[in-house]
Design an enzyme around this catalytic site. Structure first.
Site, PDB file in Angstrom:
ATOM      1  N   ASP A  41      53.049  -6.752  30.270  1.00 46.55           N
ATOM      2  CA  ASP A  41      53.468  -8.188  30.338  1.00 46.55           C
ATOM      3  C   ASP A  41      54.628  -8.301  31.257  1.00 46.55           C
ATOM      4  OD1 ASP A  41      53.483 -10.749  29.666  1.00 46.55           O
ATOM      5  OD2 ASP A  41      54.699 -10.538  27.660  1.00 46.55           O
ATOM      6  N   LEU A  42      54.384  -8.351  32.484  1.00 49.45           N
ATOM      7  CA  LEU A  42      55.536  -8.483  33.521  1.00 49.45           C
ATOM      8  C   LEU A  42      55.765 -10.063  33.657  1.00 49.45           C
ATOM      9  CD1 LEU A  42      57.373  -6.866  35.257  1.00 49.45           C
ATOM     10  CD2 LEU A  42      55.506  -7.234  36.956  1.00 49.45           C
TER      11      LEU A  42
END
Length: 233
Positions: free
Chosen positions: A156-157
């Site tokens: 989940d950048l």
């Protein structure tokens, strides 16, 4: 329970229990949301304690329990080991202190304790205050290149999981569900996810907070020859 004896030689299970720290009056703040964490200041340490919680439709079935597939597959142990490996490789991530799982029947809950990176604000918070300099966008791109070169695929950048400290060093946090992968198109997907996040958090802000020129500067840092050499070192 899993812990680094060099940093937590006297650790016990209570360290992974928020109520233990709350009773001692050492919880300084708790963040909101599914990934909420408790900030702890105790015995000269500044730490972050996170209890793993489910999101989406799965949360309707159970808020914080996961199907048991063995100790090595628990969310807390997987993230602890990955953080430990990344620290040894010199990547800018929090230091893992301890992790645990609590098994009940065929499901478990999990917690992770990390050293807190003090004096930081997220990329989203910085952009809410003012535009970033070109050098900071370039530094962010170079930092992300190091992670990708090491095969670290962040699940989940986004603009909330990239931190900047007082010296403008770039850090990356929240490696739940992250994993090591061989080189591939997933790196492009990682960057695309970050781009969408930056668009979302800056949508209500003045236009100069995030532009295509800013994104180009980040990519310049990412593909810069020096960044490639640093990542390969």
């Amino acid at each position: 329970m899993l812990y680094d004896v060099s940093r937590a030689g006297n650790a016990d299970g209570r360290w992974l229990d928020r109520d233990f720290w709350q009773a001692r009056g050492t919880v300084t703040a708790t963040t909101a949301g599914r990934g909420g964490a408790s900030f702890i200041a105790a015995d000269g340490r500044s730490m972050v304690l996170r209890h793993y919680r489910r999101g989406g439709l799965a949360a309707r079935v159970s808020a914080d329990r996961y199907w048991w597939r063995g100790a090595s597959e628990t969310r807390s142990f997987v993230e602890w080991h990955l953080l430990y490996l990344m620290r040894r490789r010199g990547l800018p991530v929090p230091e893992p202190v301890a992790a645990r799982y609590l098994l009940q029947g065929r499901s478990y809950s999990a917690d992770l304790l990390m050293q807190r990176i003090t004096g930081t604000s997220s990329l989203a918070e910085r952009l809410a205050e003012a535009p970033l300099s070109i050098s900071l966008w370039v530094a962010t791109g170079r930092c992300l290149r190091r992670f990708h070169a090491a095969g670290v695929c962040h699940a989940d950048l986004n603009a909330h999981n990239i931190l900047l400290d007082a010296t403008d060093q770039v850090w990356v946090v929240d490696f739940d569900r992250a994993r090591l992968r061989a080189p591939g198109l997933w790196t492009d997907a990682n960057l695309a996810r970050l781009y969408r996040s930056l668009q979302k958090v800056t949508a209500p802000l003045p236009a100069e907070r995030f532009s295509e020129a800013d994104w180009s500067s980040l990519l310049d840092g990412y593909f810069d020859e020096a960044a490639v050499l640093d990542a390969a070192a």
